[in-house]
Design a protein around this motif. Structure first.
Motif, mmCIF file in Angstrom:
data_model
loop_
_atom_site.group_PDB
_atom_site.id
_atom_site.type_symbol
_atom_site.label_atom_id
_atom_site.label_comp_id
_atom_site.label_asym_id
_atom_site.label_seq_id
_atom_site.Cartn_x
_atom_site.Cartn_y
_atom_site.Cartn_z
ATOM 1 N N THR A 88 -7.761 1.564 6.374
ATOM 2 C CA THR A 88 -7.302 2.102 7.664
ATOM 3 C C THR A 88 -7.785 3.538 7.869
ATOM 4 N N LYS A 89 -7.550 4.012 9.071
ATOM 5 C CA LYS A 89 -7.929 5.375 9.468
ATOM 6 C C LYS A 89 -9.435 5.595 9.305
ATOM 7 N N ALA A 90 -10.207 4.520 9.533
ATOM 8 C CA ALA A 90 -11.661 4.611 9.400
ATOM 9 C C ALA A 90 -12.232 5.645 10.372
ATOM 10 N N ASP A 91 -11.481 5.910 11.455
ATOM 11 C CA ASP A 91 -11.948 6.911 12.435
ATOM 12 C C ASP A 91 -11.964 8.326 11.868
ATOM 13 N N LEU A 92 -11.264 8.550 10.750
ATOM 14 C CA LEU A 92 -11.157 9.907 10.200
ATOM 15 C C LEU A 92 -12.290 10.258 9.235
ATOM 16 N N VAL A 93 -13.111 9.299 8.852
ATOM 17 C CA VAL A 93 -14.157 9.571 7.853
ATOM 18 C C VAL A 93 -15.509 9.039 8.327
ATOM 19 N N ARG A 116 11.910 9.212 11.461
ATOM 20 C CA ARG A 116 11.172 9.905 10.396
ATOM 21 C C ARG A 116 9.737 9.414 10.271
ATOM 22 N N GLY A 117 9.420 8.326 10.997
ATOM 23 C CA GLY A 117 8.071 7.773 10.875
ATOM 24 C C GLY A 117 7.811 7.255 9.470
ATOM 25 N N LEU A 118 8.892 6.780 8.823
ATOM 26 C CA LEU A 118 8.771 6.340 7.440
ATOM 27 C C LEU A 118 9.421 4.966 7.308
ATOM 28 N N THR A 119 8.694 4.043 6.730
ATOM 29 C CA THR A 119 9.291 2.729 6.496
ATOM 30 C C THR A 119 10.180 2.817 5.265
ATOM 31 N N ILE A 120 11.449 2.420 5.453
ATOM 32 C CA ILE A 120 12.395 2.450 4.336
ATOM 33 C C ILE A 120 12.632 1.034 3.838
ATOM 34 N N PRO A 156 -12.871 -2.238 7.128
ATOM 35 C CA PRO A 156 -12.491 -0.943 7.693
ATOM 36 C C PRO A 156 -11.957 -1.128 9.109
ATOM 37 N N VAL A 157 -10.844 -0.467 9.399
ATOM 38 C CA VAL A 157 -10.263 -0.577 10.747
ATOM 39 C C VAL A 157 -9.734 0.787 11.190
ATOM 40 N N SER A 158 -9.598 0.900 12.504
ATOM 41 C CA SER A 158 -8.887 2.059 13.049
ATOM 42 C C SER A 158 -7.894 1.569 14.072
ATOM 43 N N ALA A 159 -6.644 1.887 13.800
ATOM 44 C CA ALA A 159 -5.608 1.510 14.756
ATOM 45 C C ALA A 159 -5.702 2.394 15.997
ATOM 46 N N VAL A 160 -6.345 3.543 15.850
ATOM 47 C CA VAL A 160 -6.463 4.464 16.981
ATOM 48 C C VAL A 160 -7.533 3.992 17.961
ATOM 49 N N SER A 161 -8.737 3.702 17.436
ATOM 50 C CA SER A 161 -9.822 3.295 18.332
ATOM 51 C C SER A 161 -9.867 1.778 18.515
ATOM 52 N N GLY A 171 0.805 -1.217 0.000
ATOM 53 C CA GLY A 171 0.000 0.000 0.000
ATOM 54 C C GLY A 171 0.835 1.262 0.000
ATOM 55 N N HIS A 172 0.163 2.372 -0.276
ATOM 56 C CA HIS A 172 0.806 3.679 -0.414
ATOM 57 C C HIS A 172 1.438 4.123 0.905
ATOM 58 N N VAL A 173 2.471 4.964 0.795
ATOM 59 C CA VAL A 173 3.154 5.470 1.977
ATOM 60 C C VAL A 173 2.177 6.243 2.868
ATOM 61 N N ASP A 174 2.359 6.074 4.176
ATOM 62 C CA ASP A 174 1.559 6.810 5.171
ATOM 63 C C ASP A 174 0.106 6.367 5.254
ATOM 64 N N HIS A 175 -0.218 5.238 4.641
ATOM 65 C CA HIS A 175 -1.605 4.775 4.747
ATOM 66 C C HIS A 175 -1.847 3.947 6.006
ATOM 67 N N GLY A 176 -0.806 3.766 6.812
ATOM 68 C CA GLY A 176 -1.006 3.132 8.108
ATOM 69 C C GLY A 176 -0.609 1.670 8.194
ATOM 70 N N LYS A 177 0.300 1.222 7.288
ATOM 71 C CA LYS A 177 0.716 -0.179 7.295
ATOM 72 C C LYS A 177 1.443 -0.532 8.592
ATOM 73 N N SER A 178 2.486 0.249 8.897
ATOM 74 C CA SER A 178 3.285 -0.083 10.085
ATOM 75 C C SER A 178 2.448 0.031 11.354
ATOM 76 N N THR A 179 1.589 1.057 11.407
ATOM 77 C CA THR A 179 0.741 1.241 12.586
ATOM 78 C C THR A 179 -0.203 0.047 12.765
HETATM 79 P P1 GDP Z 1 2.840 3.464 6.555
HETATM 80 O O1 GDP Z 1 3.773 4.370 5.815
HETATM 81 O O2 GDP Z 1 1.805 2.916 5.636
HETATM 82 O O3 GDP Z 1 3.530 2.365 7.298
HETATM 83 O O4 GDP Z 1 2.028 4.350 7.576
HETATM 84 P P2 GDP Z 1 2.243 4.528 9.147
HETATM 85 O O5 GDP Z 1 1.838 3.306 9.865
HETATM 86 O O6 GDP Z 1 3.604 5.055 9.380
HETATM 87 O O7 GDP Z 1 1.145 5.618 9.446
HETATM 88 C C1 GDP Z 1 1.179 6.891 8.863
HETATM 89 C C2 GDP Z 1 0.459 7.872 9.753
HETATM 90 O O8 GDP Z 1 -0.920 7.547 9.867
HETATM 91 C C3 GDP Z 1 1.005 7.876 11.184
HETATM 92 O O9 GDP Z 1 1.114 9.215 11.616
HETATM 93 C C4 GDP Z 1 -0.026 7.107 11.983
HETATM 94 O O10 GDP Z 1 -0.115 7.544 13.295
HETATM 95 C C5 GDP Z 1 -1.310 7.454 11.223
HETATM 96 N N1 GDP Z 1 -2.302 6.379 11.384
HETATM 97 C C6 GDP Z 1 -2.109 5.096 11.115
HETATM 98 N N2 GDP Z 1 -3.226 4.362 11.326
HETATM 99 C C7 GDP Z 1 -4.171 5.236 11.745
HETATM 100 C C8 GDP Z 1 -5.543 5.119 12.133
HETATM 101 O O11 GDP Z 1 -6.155 4.040 12.106
HETATM 102 N N3 GDP Z 1 -6.195 6.260 12.480
HETATM 103 C C9 GDP Z 1 -5.571 7.458 12.486
HETATM 104 N N4 GDP Z 1 -6.271 8.508 12.834
HETATM 105 N N5 GDP Z 1 -4.291 7.613 12.143
HETATM 106 C C10 GDP Z 1 -3.583 6.514 11.782
#
Ligand code: GDP
Length: 620
Positions: free
Chosen positions: A113-118, A35-39, A146-151, A8-16
């Motif tokens: 992911t990030k279902a809590d945001l929408v 950096r909060g970035l998977t390399i 749909p999932v939320s790693a936050v909630s 998946g795309h960068v920052d879409h929440g894979k690592s989280t």
């Molecule tokens: P990756 O690049 O796909 O591995 O993405 P990351 O896991 O590093 O997440 C990117 C950003 O999205 C981080 O700032 C996380 O805190 C945020 N994030 C990830 N999952 C969720 C979620 O379910 N809800 C919210 N609100 N933010 C999330």
């Protein structure tokens, strides 16, 4: 135990998401955490609610690190495609999906992911967008959760869905030839070299000898671990950490293949089916410079199109990848090629050790098609045709069959007469085979070679064996097996020294026949001192010797058969009576000259009738 790979795309929440599922942070590198970035690839593991153990390979989503992503997804059992609800499908969502499709990974799930945001309406739009994007790929119809790693919402559903997908997927095959494509290598003080990767096609055990390719470095397994626990034996499909002795850490790198020694050979040219991905801006041209990814390795090369000059987006073609560095793959492995920083296509390896082909050559394309899609038997016969006679192990490998399967099919082919074993051995390493066509070609070549030889030397009774061996282009060992087969089938007659066509007989012309008769007459007139200056042509003399009319005792001296036998008898008699004979005795015995006596005695020494002791001869 199963292996899941994220995508998946960068920052879409894979690592989280991986962290939420496993409690482990897959971003190992300090830079990644800062950096909060998977390399690079990250690794984590967990036990699913139903007790199944899973390893998770977390891949980087950034477009600059697609190479690292590719190194991680080669041997996964299922893909977990991560799409953020707030952004939906983005460029690397598509690129990663295309890669999963090219690698034929057909089990997977989408985590939105990030279902809590929408809100719910938005979520439904994203789900529809995702479903549309999956259409036409190996993941078409995959469930989206749909999932939320936050909630934490949706997490139990996601785990249940993962269990469901893994239950449907087949366990990995055991082909008896383990391969582990190395994705990391490092040293641990006190343990030495450790490599990690996913094991496929066979088992590994501590104590076992291993080889690392392409370098060929050999060592031994000291220990095996999976998810930090020790293993006595690893089955195919496991993610492993392998502790090896005998191989220095600096001799290992990502992309190397760890395997059992002796069977696998790296290659620098492979024939492939090439599929261009649908979203390309322009066709893929012949001779394009590409980066080839297979397993965890990455090498540069050129894409030679074999049946077209360009491949349109979404279309496929036959191609050869000419590589700049060795790659260690087997038939059926999947590969991806990238060019200009983008994934352009991929497919499967059809012939791992390819020869150079003429382009636009119908028989070549036909052969490749059989190698790709034929039945086991067709593929086996095709694999043999690549270089005959073909060795059992090499054929099994080329056909990508286990030794047991290959033996079974070969047995049937032999009993139907479609395959001819070259020698007594019919199975196992070292057994050699011809296809029926290949064997007929050998017979034809033997016939033609001997016919040509007989034409060139009509008076010789045959050709030296070595001459035939080199014309057939066989090693001494294989020729030793093949010659009796040629004799048995009546292609060749073999008298132990020379070989000939069975119907060949040295034939003298009328003039030569006359020469021979005159010469024989002279021999009879002077049986013990025959002429040495008026001998017939070398060829005629050879025929007389072959017929047994004369015996040549030296380059220049030949006796008639009767005279020769008479002399041998008398010499034996003399020695029996006197205990010995000298050259002078022989001379006197036959009233001849020293020249003849000496030539005869040296000949009898060579024939092991007599033995020379100082200046006399005794019987052997
Ligand atoms: P990756 O690049 O796909 O591995 O993405 P990351 O896991 O590093 O997440 C990117 C950003 O999205 C981080 O700032 C996380 O805190 C945020 N994030 C990830 N999952 C969720 C979620 O379910 N809800 C919210 N609100 N933010 C999330």
């Amino acid at each position: 135990m199963r292996v899941i790979g994220t995508a998946g795309h960068v920052d879409h929440g894979k690592s989280t998401l991986v962290k939420a599922m496993t409690g482990m942070d897959p971003d190992r590198l300090r830079e990644e955490q800062e950096r909060g970035l998977t390399i690079d690839l990250g690794f984590a593991w967990m036990t699913l609610p139903d007790g199944e153990e899973v390893s998770i390979v977390d891949v980087p989503g950034h477009e600059r690190f697609v190479g690292n992503m590719l190194a991680g997804v080669g041997a996964i059992d299922m893909a977990l495609l991560v799409v953020a609800a707030d952004e939906s499908v983005m460029p690397q969502t598509r690129e990663h999906l295309a890669i999963l499709d090219l690698l034929q990974i057909n089990r997977g799930l989408v985590a939105i992911t990030k279902a809590d945001l929408v809100d719910g309406d938005w979520l439904a739009l994203v789900a529809a967008d995702v479903a549309k994007t999956l259409r036409g790929t190996t993941l078409e119809g995959a469930k989206a959760v749909p999932v939320s790693a936050v909630s934490g919402s949706g997490m139990p559903d996601l785990l249940a869905a993962i269990q469901g997908v893994l239950k449907e997927s087949q366990p990995r095959k055991d082909l008896g030839r383990p391969r582990l494509s190395i994705d990391r290598s490092f040293t641990i003080s006190g343990f030495g070299t450790v490599v990690t990767g996913t094991l496929i096609d066979g088992r590994l055990k501590p104590g076992q000898e291993i080889e690392v390719l392409p370098s060929g470095a050999q060592g031994r397994i000291r220990g095996l671990q999976t998810n930090k626990s020790k293993l006595d034996e690893a089955l195919p499909g496991r993610r492993l950490a392998v502790n090896i002795s005998g191989v220095d850490h600096d001799r290992l790198k990502r992309g190397d293949v760890l395997t059992s020694p002796g069977w696998l050979r790296p290659t620098i040219a492979v024939d492939v089916r090439f599929q261009a991905i649908a979203g390309l801006p322009r066709p893929v041209r012949h001779n394009l410079n590409v980066t080839v990814h297979a397993g965890s390795s990455e090498v540069m090369g050129r894409l030679r199109l074999l049946d077209t000059d360009a491949v349109d987006p979404g279309a496929s073609a036959w191609a050869q990848l000419k590589l700049d560095a060795p790659l260690t793959v087997v038939k059926g492995d999947h590969y991806v090629v990238r060019a200009g920083g983008a994934t352009i296509g991929g497919g499967s390896i059809v012939v791992p050790h390819a020869v150079r082909h003429q382009r636009m050559h119908a028989p070549t394309i036909e052969r490749l098609a059989v190698m790709e899609r034929g039945t086991d038997r067709e593929v086996l016969v095709n694999a043999m045709q690549a270089s005959e006679p073909a060795e059992f192990g090499a054929v099994a490998r080329r056909a990508n069959l286990s030794p047991e399967q290959a033996a079974l099919e070969l047995d049937a082919l032999v009993s139907e007469g479609l395959v001819v074993p070259a020698g007594q051995q019919r199975t196992g390493a070292g057994a050699m085979f011809y296809t029926l066509g290949g064997w007929n070609a050998v017979c034809d070549t033997a016939r033609q070679a001997l016919a040509a030889y007989h034409r060139q030397f009509p008076l010789r009774k045959g050709a030296p064996r070595e001459e035939l061996r080199s014309r057939l282009n066989l090693t001494a060992q294989i020729f030793a097996n093949v010659l009796p087969m040629l004799v048995e089938r009546g292609v060749v007659a073999d008298d132990g020294v020379s070989v000939r066509l069975p119907e060949h007989q040295p034939k003298l012309s009328a003039a030569q026949e006359k020469q021979a008769t005159e010469y024989m007459k002279m021999l009879l007139e002077n049986p013990y001192a025959p002429p040495t200056d008026s001998t017939p042509d070398e060829g005629v003399l050879g025929v007389l010797a072959d017929r047994g009319d004369v015996v040549r005792v030296s380059e220049s001296v030949a006796f008639s058969k009767d005279a020769y036998e008479d002399m041998v008898r008398k010499i034996r008699g003399h020695i029996t009576e006197k205990g010995r004979i000298t050259v002078a005795d022989v001379r006197d015995l036959f009233g001849t000259s020293r020249k003849y006596a000496l030539a005869l005695m040296e000949h009898l020494d060579r024939e092991r009738v007599t033995r020379r002791v100082d200046d006399v001869r005794v019987l052997r």
